[in-house]
Design an enzyme around this catalytic site. Structure first.
Site, mmCIF file in Angstrom:
data_model
loop_
_atom_site.group_PDB
_atom_site.id
_atom_site.type_symbol
_atom_site.label_atom_id
_atom_site.label_comp_id
_atom_site.label_asym_id
_atom_site.label_seq_id
_atom_site.Cartn_x
_atom_site.Cartn_y
_atom_site.Cartn_z
ATOM 1 N N TRP A 128 0.835 -1.208 0.000
ATOM 2 C CA TRP A 128 0.000 0.000 0.000
ATOM 3 C C TRP A 128 0.859 1.244 0.000
ATOM 4 C CZ3 TRP A 128 -4.477 -0.826 -1.800
ATOM 5 C CH2 TRP A 128 -5.170 -2.012 -1.498
ATOM 6 N N ASP A 157 -1.232 7.066 6.226
ATOM 7 C CA ASP A 157 -2.330 6.192 5.813
ATOM 8 C C ASP A 157 -2.628 5.292 7.011
ATOM 9 O OD1 ASP A 157 -3.987 4.208 4.886
ATOM 10 O OD2 ASP A 157 -2.678 3.549 3.255
ATOM 11 N N LYS A 208 -12.335 -0.928 8.333
ATOM 12 C CA LYS A 208 -11.651 -1.893 9.198
ATOM 13 C C LYS A 208 -11.964 -1.655 10.677
ATOM 14 C CE LYS A 208 -8.118 -2.035 5.660
ATOM 15 N NZ LYS A 208 -8.428 -3.241 4.881
HETATM 16 N N1 PMP Z 1 -4.071 1.425 2.664
HETATM 17 C C1 PMP Z 1 -4.077 0.352 3.484
HETATM 18 C C2 PMP Z 1 -3.084 0.276 4.587
HETATM 19 C C3 PMP Z 1 -5.025 -0.660 3.289
HETATM 20 O O1 PMP Z 1 -5.041 -1.719 4.094
HETATM 21 C C4 PMP Z 1 -5.967 -0.546 2.246
HETATM 22 C C5 PMP Z 1 -7.053 -1.568 2.021
HETATM 23 N N2 PMP Z 1 -6.847 -2.819 2.472
HETATM 24 C C6 PMP Z 1 -5.900 0.571 1.417
HETATM 25 C C7 PMP Z 1 -4.955 1.538 1.670
HETATM 26 C C8 PMP Z 1 -6.845 0.757 0.281
HETATM 27 O O2 PMP Z 1 -8.063 1.111 0.815
HETATM 28 P P1 PMP Z 1 -9.360 1.345 -0.081
HETATM 29 O O3 PMP Z 1 -9.778 0.006 -0.571
HETATM 30 O O4 PMP Z 1 -10.303 1.995 0.865
HETATM 31 O O5 PMP Z 1 -8.946 2.245 -1.206
#
Ligand code: PMP
Length: 368
Positions: free
Chosen positions: A102, A179, A203
């Site tokens: 991510w 994030d 989450k």
């Molecule tokens: N950042 C992290 C740390 C994540 O765990 C996730 C989703 N698992 C995301 C970003 C992406 O999130 P979204 O699906 O809401 O775009």
């Protein structure tokens, strides 16, 4: 109906109270003759919920007046672009710390934005061991931070590999942007040190569909203006996140979730519980190191996602199948790591973790 012990990585378990309240209020809310889903977002029935969601989130996370609380759409991933679009200025640079996939996606998006606007997105550190294997977050000494950067970006909890920053690095006067998709709501935040936190809600704080952005007001106000209005944090702040039709039901569910977490004792209680739940699982892993193989390095272990392998893929398959039969679901590891991942977010309560611990001990005794 029996509710399962749900260890999904996200969307994930929600407080039963939050779901039951939605069930009661779905067809008619507040004696208004219609569902929350059918109300105008400009009318008081929704307006009250919107305000309450912001107020409860502020209360739960002790967000000070220095920061705006914004509700947006597009998920955390959209923030990978929003952050540089707003905060990375012409001819300047931003530092990115890469501790997982991510974090890498965030850097990649920032590079695209930077290229368009004559700026730079720099890699300040990476803990990639090669082949995208990440097991830890870096020490402060490994970071090459630019003291004149517009901001430093990091991923506070790495959902796929189960690593987490235990302390954020000191970025001095450079704003820290995090994030927090997979740990916002699970521990206290020092808002004096965090300039921007963003998270897909799905989450720890609510359902999918709403993205929470908590950002220092001076940064919001100083955001770039040579971008479309719909991409400006400032425009969301000016309209209290009602610039366009917000995801009303997701925000309603976030409100219900915040209400439940506050009723359970609020962040001090939840944070302690999160710490204890993680400790219970790591204890089992550490007691049988020949059988359970934790993915993360000890000092970087996540309190949210406990990731481990077993001695063989056959045993992993059997583990997941037997766990499912025992009512423990959502434990399959991310495909990039394999094995098992137990996600133990705010609404996964102790009895679920106790059931998993008992299952793990029994499984190891049988197959170890
Ligand atoms: N950042 C992290 C740390 C994540 O765990 C996730 C989703 N698992 C995301 C970003 C992406 O999130 P979204 O699906 O809401 O775009």
């Amino acid at each position: 109906m029996t509710r399962l012990h749900n260890f999904n990585a996200g969307p994930a378990a929600l407080p039963l109270e939050a779901l039951e309240r939605a069930q009661r209020e779905l067809v008619e809310i507040d004696g208004t003759g219609m569902s929350i889903l059918e109300h105008s977002h400009r009318q008081p029935t929704y307006g009250k919920i919107h305000e309450e969601a912001i107020a409860l989130l502020r209360e739960y996370l002790s967000v000070p007046d220095t920061h705006d609380v914004l509700f947006m759409q597009g998920g955390a991933r959209m923030q990978f672009a929003f952050v540089p679009l707003n905060l990375l200025h012409e001819g300047r640079s931003a530092d990115y710390v890469v501790t997982g996939s991510w974090a890498k996606y965030a850097l990649d998006e920032a590079k695209l934005v930077a290229a368009r606007y004559g700026a730079e997105a720099r890699l300040a550190a990476s803990t990639d061991e090669g082949d995208k294997v990440f097991r830890r977050v870096p020490d402060a000494s490994e970071l090459s931070l630019d003291p004149s950067a517009d901001y430093v970006h990091l991923t506070s909890n790495n959902t796929l590999v189960g690593t987490q920053w235990q302390r954020y690095p000191d970025t001095g006067r450079v704003p820290l942007v995090a994030d927090m998709t997979s740990d916002l709501g699970s521990k206290a935040i020092d808002w004096g040190r965090v300039a921007v936190a963003y998270a897909g809600a799905q989450k720890n704080v609510g359902p999918a569909g709403v993205t929470v952005v908590i950002a220092r007001k001076d940064l919001v106000q100083g955001g770039r203006e040579d971008i479309p209005k719909i991409f400006r944090y400032k425009a969301y702040a000016a309209d209290n996140s009602l610039l366009n039709t917000p995801p009303v039901f997701a925000i309603y569910m976030l409100r219900n979730t915040m209400r439940a977490l506050l009723d359970w004792g609020g962040l001090p209680v939840i944070a302690k519980e999160c710490e204890e739940k993680a400790a219970m699982l790591y204890e089992v892993l550490d007691q049988q190191p020949d059988f359970f193989r934790p993915h993360a390095e000890t000092a970087s272990r996540s309190r949210m996602n406990v990731v481990f392998r077993l001695p063989s893929e056959e045993l992993e398959k059997a583990f997941l199948a037997e766990a499912k039969a025992a009512g423990l679901v959502g434990l399959k590891g991310h495909r990039s790591v394999g094995g098992v991942r137990a996600s133990i977010y705010t609404a996964v309560r102790k009895p679920a973790v106790e059931a998993l611990v008992a299952f793990m001990r029994a499984f190891a005794a049988k197959h170890g």
